[in-house]
Design an enzyme around this catalytic site. Structure first.
Site, PDB file in Angstrom:
ATOM      1  N   PHE A 100     -38.682  94.254   2.041  1.00  0.00           N
ATOM      2  CA  PHE A 100     -38.333  95.437   1.036  1.00  0.00           C
ATOM      3  C   PHE A 100     -39.624  96.149   1.151  1.00  0.00           C
ATOM      4  CE2 PHE A 100     -34.797  95.331  -1.196  1.00  0.00           C
ATOM      5  CZ  PHE A 100     -34.827  95.822  -2.490  1.00  0.00           C
ATOM      6  N   ASP A 198     -34.669 103.586 -25.994  1.00  0.00           N
ATOM      7  CA  ASP A 198     -34.321 103.286 -27.361  1.00  0.00           C
ATOM      8  C   ASP A 198     -35.790 102.492 -28.112  1.00  0.00           C
ATOM      9  OD1 ASP A 198     -30.959 102.578 -27.671  1.00  0.00           O
ATOM     10  OD2 ASP A 198     -32.143 104.080 -26.423  1.00  0.00           O
ATOM     11  N   GLN A 217     -40.739 106.744 -11.442  1.00  0.00           N
ATOM     12  CA  GLN A 217     -40.376 106.453 -10.370  1.00  0.00           C
ATOM     13  C   GLN A 217     -39.012 107.234  -9.760  1.00  0.00           C
ATOM     14  OE1 GLN A 217     -39.177 102.580  -8.633  1.00  0.00           O
ATOM     15  NE2 GLN A 217     -40.962 102.693  -7.533  1.00  0.00           N
ATOM     16  N   HIS A 219     -36.417 106.945  -7.024  1.00  0.00           N
ATOM     17  CA  HIS A 219     -35.784 105.998  -6.033  1.00  0.00           C
ATOM     18  C   HIS A 219     -35.311 106.826  -4.718  1.00  0.00           C
ATOM     19  CE1 HIS A 219     -33.199 103.091  -3.865  1.00  0.00           C
ATOM     20  NE2 HIS A 219     -33.887 102.070  -4.721  1.00  0.00           N
ATOM     21  N   LEU A 229     -27.005 104.434  -7.715  1.00  0.00           N
ATOM     22  CA  LEU A 229     -27.980 103.712  -6.726  1.00  0.00           C
ATOM     23  C   LEU A 229     -27.570 102.930  -5.465  1.00  0.00           C
ATOM     24  CD1 LEU A 229     -30.809 102.829  -6.174  1.00  0.00           C
ATOM     25  CD2 LEU A 229     -30.079 100.447  -7.516  1.00  0.00           C
ATOM     26  N   THR A 231     -29.076 100.585  -2.821  1.00  0.00           N
ATOM     27  CA  THR A 231     -30.170  99.717  -2.630  1.00  0.00           C
ATOM     28  C   THR A 231     -31.322  99.921  -1.689  1.00  0.00           C
ATOM     29  OG1 THR A 231     -30.820  97.512  -2.689  1.00  0.00           O
ATOM     30  CG2 THR A 231     -28.898  97.783  -1.450  1.00  0.00           C
ATOM     31  N   GLU A 232     -32.442  99.597  -1.788  1.00  0.00           N
ATOM     32  CA  GLU A 232     -33.448  99.581  -0.963  1.00  0.00           C
ATOM     33  C   GLU A 232     -33.199  98.516   0.162  1.00  0.00           C
ATOM     34  OE1 GLU A 232     -37.419 100.854  -2.042  1.00  0.00           O
ATOM     35  OE2 GLU A 232     -38.116  98.538  -1.803  1.00  0.00           O
ATOM     36  N   ARG A 263     -41.991 103.324  -2.397  1.00  0.00           N
ATOM     37  CA  ARG A 263     -40.820 104.213  -2.916  1.00  0.00           C
ATOM     38  C   ARG A 263     -41.407 105.739  -3.157  1.00  0.00           C
ATOM     39  NH1 ARG A 263     -37.234 100.685  -7.185  1.00  0.00           N
ATOM     40  NH2 ARG A 263     -36.451  99.175  -5.245  1.00  0.00           N
ATOM     41  N   HIS A 327     -35.344 106.464 -11.497  1.00  0.00           N
ATOM     42  CA  HIS A 327     -35.153 105.248 -11.517  1.00  0.00           C
ATOM     43  C   HIS A 327     -35.714 104.418 -12.583  1.00  0.00           C
ATOM     44  CE1 HIS A 327     -33.297 101.697  -9.756  1.00  0.00           C
ATOM     45  NE2 HIS A 327     -34.484 101.465  -9.315  1.00  0.00           N
ATOM     46  N   GLU A 351     -38.686  96.414 -18.588  1.00  0.00           N
ATOM     47  CA  GLU A 351     -38.941  98.100 -18.351  1.00  0.00           C
ATOM     48  C   GLU A 351     -39.762  98.965 -19.626  1.00  0.00           C
ATOM     49  OE1 GLU A 351     -36.025 100.042 -16.239  1.00  0.00           O
ATOM     50  OE2 GLU A 351     -36.763 102.007 -16.444  1.00  0.00           O
ATOM     51  N   ARG A 362     -43.981 101.422  -8.843  1.00  0.00           N
ATOM     52  CA  ARG A 362     -43.521  99.990  -8.653  1.00  0.00           C
ATOM     53  C   ARG A 362     -42.925  99.599  -7.451  1.00  0.00           C
ATOM     54  NH1 ARG A 362     -38.825  97.796  -9.119  1.00  0.00           N
ATOM     55  NH2 ARG A 362     -37.222  99.493  -9.682  1.00  0.00           N
ATOM     56  N   SER A 367     -39.400  94.883 -10.441  1.00  0.00           N
ATOM     57  CA  SER A 367     -38.885  95.066 -11.782  1.00  0.00           C
ATOM     58  C   SER A 367     -38.176  93.710 -12.290  1.00  0.00           C
ATOM     59  CB  SER A 367     -38.168  96.057 -11.865  1.00  0.00           C
ATOM     60  OG  SER A 367     -37.729  96.458 -13.177  1.00  0.00           O
ATOM     61  N   LEU A 368     -37.402  93.292 -11.221  1.00  0.00           N
ATOM     62  CA  LEU A 368     -36.528  91.994 -11.875  1.00  0.00           C
ATOM     63  C   LEU A 368     -37.370  90.921 -12.140  1.00  0.00           C
ATOM     64  CD1 LEU A 368     -33.206  92.228  -9.553  1.00  0.00           C
ATOM     65  CD2 LEU A 368     -33.374  92.559 -12.029  1.00  0.00           C
TER      66      LEU A 368
END
Lengths: 549, 294, 369
Positions: A100, A198, A217, A219, A229, A231-232, A263, A327, A351, A362, A367-368
């Site tokens: 990645f 929010d 960021q 993407h 999106l 994906t990367e 990114r 993103h 996030e 990032r 992130s996940l």
């Protein structure tokens, strides 16, 4: 959900409050994968993962938090797998890992290109299991209106019940914010409609500090015009980025990493190519043809379907037109390494929070992992604090009454402007004036634009005055959140006079300035608007170096 | 004449023998030379597909192999369920060499021929709803239906899953309407024409099946249909033979005659009583034959 | 382009339904969801519907267009608008309507929860590393794990319409996701639970779920897999299972279905006796073929031998259900299209330029920026 599960397992009773049914959350749209130094695919170590993250953050990330993430990630991944998560496997039947962006070793655990989907479903399965046991309740389609703060502690959240209507105060000894990001501030974004910041906004208005707000960021591979999106992982599997002539232009910007550079580097490279006239229709092209039909159909079927449905392109035969889109927001509610904010009783993770693990930029796949690792930690800390707090607290109706008054004023208005225009202008102007490349005159201009929009927002009209499923109302509130957060973002961006990570000022401050700006920005809300201050970066092992890929 | 291998399936061989008789009498009039397959078995329906999936695959491969052995390139069916089953097996075998190899090895070892993927499975409906078949049908239907109001009932498995069947739009099919039109009848439209008759669960879950079954019959009746036509003998069995159960359950006596597709075309083409065998129907077809005789 | 829509509005408070027509000006690439947004923003702010990701993954926007459930974000409007057709948009079926296009999903989730939708690994200590599970084993539940819980299958289920207590395609497919998961230790208990009334054997095989599913989950196939697994475990006392077993017995004895015996074999002798009146009616019309002499297929010995062979090979249960993705992807491109494209290679005539690195090309400008 990870926080909720951990809080429950720590012994607390848990209420999950969500404006969407939990499996509809945007984490489910994540595609490429989740990072952990398992070492299944190649030699790897948490130290390597941590370093890649620090470098990826352009040295703004807090290194103690990053080390925690890298150390605890493998254990968290194994836990997910033991809960039954449907990950892709390698030839030995172990968890497969793909390369990645900006990773020194292939460490992104994945499930074809629907990793977020499988994660959100395994978590909801575990939530359902605990619902069955009793002590875990999900208040779904409850929209968070404001935080309830009394006697210097957070005691709950005032919510609007979307299904039946009406404001309600949901009370808890601890509150964990896990409300995600705010990509919808931009017209071109990968984010769902629901991503309006929010949690950040209600925390901001409750007096909490937001950290590193200027870093958004972009993407590199989002479809045009929808912003969906891609994906990367496409590049992880070997896809190329090419310009109008078919040239793999990344070789000129990131000679070693090419398409798998960080990114922010890729987004800037693409924007430069497009602005130099070497794009195709305002986009560059993501080329998967050389991967062959088999590979695309097994590893990247989701991306293929998205390209076919939303861009009319079959990546087996034609390159996909992509361009940068907003993103992920690196900044957010300031927390410590256990997700605690400065307000007793309030925690945050994912996030919405800023620990900070990602600094100025990032890495894909982190992130996940952050939502899982820090979600767990915040859940645990929040539960422990709640369980330790054995007293009974009287919660007054004050916050609820305040909210009711605000609601009444809003609904009573029949003359004014509909929200969509304000929303569209915000989205377009943010993209224009605070996008991949930032210029001082444009940022100044944007502050004026936002001021004008906020003024118009004072006269926004909600057409639907009903109680049942009134998304006209909630969408209007979301717009308010976005306007305030956009102000914070641009102000912090204008004040940061350097280029670092995703914040790039090519015309006036093209270089990184560690002397003046190796620090986090802190934004607090006052009656006059956002106020800035700064905080040190927590460094443990690594000193800033030149950052090239 | 187009030479096709003919697989009639279980019902047309036994309880719905009238379907086979009418089809065989009609075939030459629409340019079809049927070579009946004898060394074949039940296609398994959804039942063997569910109970013994690998066996289902082999049984259908065997049927396809025997069809191929006749030299025809088309295997003609007269039942929705057979059509779906055979097409599903055909797709699986044609698309996966390893699978075909394993299945063929088994077929050969029991004395059946091997299959090389040379057959296309087509329901009789498809052969006469378009192309040359349709032209010949128009010519053959000289006696006509004299404006009879015909409600078409498609039956699930000739339409869905469309990725396996794919002859026409599964939500807006037109083949039966075209045929009714060509035969001089008036096609009746109603929502339940593409819904399920309930046959697969009519034994195991009769109440549920009857709640499904009543919908097309009731709607067709209310729309003024004189009769219903269906390309599937299983749908025919439930629509026709189970009408008495509907009467018992709801007190409503629909008296709706149900025709097999071949019979409908056969009537328009002037087939004799012994070729149509209406006496085998549970709900009397007399109202229809009387209207036509006038 | 101008897009016209007819939407079934429903006011829960007043209990009133009304069909309203709207027209909006939308970009050519607009989806149904985009058009609904335009209606809500610019024409009627009271229109209620769910949405979130707009990229076919969250499952929020399930609704009916012309009576068939679709994901609004997946439905491109260009061709519909061009053809002049005005689609009718309504809420999904088989679920109570809250308002306009919003349904109450609680009955849906209740059925999902009813199938014990979490892994039962049979241990509480996870151990050091991941479970080793081969690709083939994971592939067994690949399709079921694609489910985004949108409800499109449930909306169209003919069996559920007739019997609202039917577990339904989404719940059963979720069940199969666990039954087929090599790590789950509760297989047999699950199969027993799903074989109860309103479970596996209530599926009417209409294939509507398979047709409507926007993700290719193929719920009917998942239900068939459950049936196969249940029968493999000997969980076959349901009438539906008995019915299926008789088909197998028929095929390997006479080749053709032994229709007459099907009734007592499915329902048992006692219940069959109650059907005597019905049966006599059928008999009069020749619909009850005499069981003797049996109608035997030619060369039926082959069918018998095949049965033994297949049993010996042991591809038992769900494994035997071949899901035809690979061949179908060929179908998508058209048989010839696929071969043709493969033959000319991805960079053939008419396709975009072959990618190259900057220094590969002598005439390329020097590394810039």
């Amino acid at each position: 959900m990870r926080a909720a599960i951990e809080a429950f397992d720590t012994g607390a009773s848990v209420g999950v409050v969500s404006k969407l049914h939990p499996t509809r959350s945007h984490s489910g749209a994540a595609e490429g994968g989740i990072n952990a130094a398992l070492g299944n695919s190649a030699e790897d170590s948490p130290e390597q993962h941590a370093f890649d993250t620090v470098k990826g953050s352009d040295y703004l990330g807090d290194q103690d938090a990053i080390e925690i993430l890298a150390q605890e990630a493998p254990g968290d991944i194994y836990q997910l797998e033991h809960w039954g998560c449907v990950f892709s496997r390698d030839d030995q039947g172990r968890l497969a890992q793909r390369p990645f962006g900006a990773a020194g070793s292939p460490r992104t655990v994945y499930s074809a290109d629907i990793t977020g989907h499988v994660l959100i479903h395994v978590l909801y399965e575990q939530v359902m299991k605990r619902m069955e046991q009793g002590g875990m309740t999900v208040h779904e389609e409850y929209f968070a209106w404001r935080l309830a703060v009394e006697d210097g502690r957070c005691v709950g959240v005032v919510c609007w019940d979307l299904l039946e209507g009406g404001l309600e105060l949901v009370v808890g000894k601890s509150v964990v914010l896990a409300t995600g990001g705010m990509g919808r501030i931009y017209r071109a974004t990968t984010n769902a409609y629901a991503c309006n910041g929010d949690g950040m906004a209600i925390a901001l208005h409750a007096g909490l500090p937001l950290k590193d707000m200027e870093f958004m960021q972009f993407h590199p591979t989002t479809l045009y015009p929808s912003g969906v999106l891609i994906t990367e992982g496409c590049r992880g599997e070997g896809g190329y980025l090419i310009n109008r002539d078919g040239e793999r232009f990344m070789a000129r910007y990131a000679p070693k990493a090419l398409e798998l550079a960080s990114r922010d580097v890729v987004s800037r490279s693409e924007t430069t190519e497009i602005e130099a006239g070497r794009g195709v229709n305002g986009s560059v092209l993501l080329d998967l043809r050389h991967l062959g039909a088999e590979r695309v159909l097994t590893r990247l079927p989701g991306s293929r379907e998205l390209a076919m449905t939303f861009a009319g392109v079959d990546p087996i035969y034609d390159p996909i037109p992509v361009r940068p889109g907003a993103h992920y927001h690196m900044g957010g509610v300031e927390t410590d390494n256990w997700g605690a904010t400065e307000l007793p009783g309030l925690y945050a993770a994912g996030e919405v929070a800023c620990v900070s693990v990602h600094g100025a930029n990032r890495l894909g796949g982190n992130s996940l992992m952050e939502t899982i690792t820090f979600g767990r930690r915040a859940g645990q800390a929040a539960a422990e604090a709640a369980l330790a707090d054995v007293g009974q607290h009287e919660v007054s109706g004050e916050e609820l009454a305040k909210a009711e008054r605000g609601l009444e004023t809003l609904l009573a208005r029949n003359e004014g402007e509909r929200p969509w225009k304000i929303r569209d202008e915000l989205g377009a102007s943010m993209l224009e004036n605070y996008g991949v490349f930032r210029y001082p005159e444009r940022m100044e201009r944007q502050l004026e634009v936002i001021a004008g929009l906020r003024e118009r927002y004072e006269r926004v009209v909600v057409e639907d005055k009903g109680s049942v499923f009134n998304t006209d109302l909630t969408q209007a509130i979301e717009l308010g959140y976005m306007l305030d957060l956009a102000w914070c973002m641009v102000q912090a961006g204008l004040a940061r006079e350097e280029s670092r990570g995703a914040h790039s000022r090519p015309s006036d401050f093209p270089e990184r300035d560690d002397e003046r700006f190796l620090k986090h920005s802190i934004t607090r809300w006052t009656d006059e608007g956002p106020e800035l201050s700064y905080e040190e970066v927590r460094m443990t092992k690594w000193q800033p170096e030149v950052r090239t890929y | 004449m187009r030479h096709v291998a003919y697989y009639k399936g279980c019902l047309a061989s036994l309880s719905a023998k009238e379907l086979d008789i009418a089809t065989q009498a009609l075939a030459p009039k629409v340019g079809l030379e049927l070579e009946e397959l004898e060394a074949v078995t039940c296609c398994g329906a959804g039942d063997i597909h569910e109970a013994e999936p690998d066996y289902y695959l082999h049984l259908n491969a065997r049927i396809l192999a025997y069809a191929e052995a006749t030299g025809a390139d088309t295997l003609m069916t007269v039942c929705n369920v057979c059509t779906l089953n055979l097409r599903q097996a055909n797709h699986a075998l044609k698309g996966d060499e390893a699978l075909l190899g394993r299945v063929n090895a088994n077929l050969v070892s029991v004395g059946a021929p091997a299959y090389s993927g040379g057959v296309e499975v087509m329901h009789f409906l498809w052969l006469v709803a378009a192309g040359e078949g349709y032209e010949l049908l128009k010519e053959a239907a000289h006696k006509g239906l004299k404006g009879l109001k015909v409600a078409p009932f498609y039956g699930c498995q000739i339409l869905r899953p469309s990725k396996l069947l794919g002859f026409e739009d599964p939500d807006r099919p037109e083949s039966l309407e075209r045929i009714i039109d060509a035969c001089g009848g008036e096609a009746i439209d109603y929502p339940a024409k593409i819904k399920c008759c309930g046959f697969p669960i009519i034994q195991a879950r009769e109440d549920v099946a009857l709640a499904e079954l009543i919908q097309p019959i009731e709607q067709a009746k209310e729309a003024g249909a004189d009769l219903m036509v269906t390309p599937c003998p299983l749908c025919h069995l439930s629509l026709d033979a189970w009408q008495s159960k509907l009467r018992k359950q709801t007190g409503r006596d629909f008296q709706m005659p149900i025709l097999h597709l071949s019979q409908l075309i056969g009537v328009a083409a002037g087939l004799s009583d012994s070729e149509l065998r209406f006496k085998r129907h549970v709900v009397s077809v007399a109202p229809v034959t009387e209207k036509l005789a006038v | 382009m101008k897009v016209a829509l007819k939407i079934w509005r429903y006011d829960a408070v007043a209990g009133e339904r009304a069909l309203r027509e709207y027209e909006v000006d939308a970009p050519e690439e607009a989806t149904l969801l985009d058009c609904l947004d335009l209606v809500k923003d610019r024409v009627d702010g009271t229109l209620a519907y769910r949405k979130s990701c707009r990229m076919m993954i969250c499952g929020s926007c399930g609704m009916r267009m012309d009576g068939a459930a679709v994901l609004a974000c997946k439905t491109r409007m260009y061709e519909i608008a061009e053809s002049g057709h005005v689609p009718v948009i309504s809420a999904m079926g088989n679920l109570p309507i809250v308002k306009d296009l919003v349904v109450d999903m609680e009955p849906f989730w209740r059925k999902i929860r009813a199938v014990t939708p979490w892994l039962e690994p049979g241990y509480s200590d996870p151990g050091e590393r991941e479970n080793v599970v081969s690709r083939e084993e994971m592939a067994a539940i690949h399709k079921e794990s694609l489910c985004i819980m949108c409800g499109c299958c449930v909306s169209e289920c003919n069996s559920m319409e007739a019997d609202p207590d039917f577990l339904g395609p989404a719940a059963l497919a979720k069940g199969m996701r666990f039954v087929g998961d090599a790590r789950d230790q509760a297989r047999v208990e699950r199969l027993q639970a799903y074989s109860e009334p309103h479970g596996i054997w209530d599926c009417t095989r209409c294939y509507f779920c398979q047709e409507r599913c926007p993700k290719g989950v193929d719920p009917r196939d998942a239900i068939a897999k459950l049936g196969a697994e249940a029968m493999k475990e000997g969980i076959d006392s349901d009438l539906g299972a008995k019915h299926a077993k008789w088909f197998v017995t028929s095929a390997k004895t006479t080749g053709w279905l032994r229709e007459t015996e099907l009734v007592p074999k499915t329902q048992g002798v006692v219940r069959s006796l109650k059907e005597i009146g019905f049966a006599m009616n059928l008999l009069r019309h020749g619909k009850v073929p005499p069981p003797i002499p049996p109608h035997v297929a030619k060369h039926v010995g082959e069918a018998r031998a095949l049965y033994d062979l297949v049993k010996h090979e042991g591809r038992e249960g769900a494994q035997g259900i071949v899901q035809v993705e690979k061949p179908l992807s060929r179908l998508e491109h058209g048989e010839s299209g696929y071969e043709e494209a493969a033959a000319r290679g991805p960079y053939g005539p008419g396709s975009f330029a072959r990618p190259f690195l900057p220094d590969e090309n002598e005439t390329e400008e020097e590394a810039g920026t």
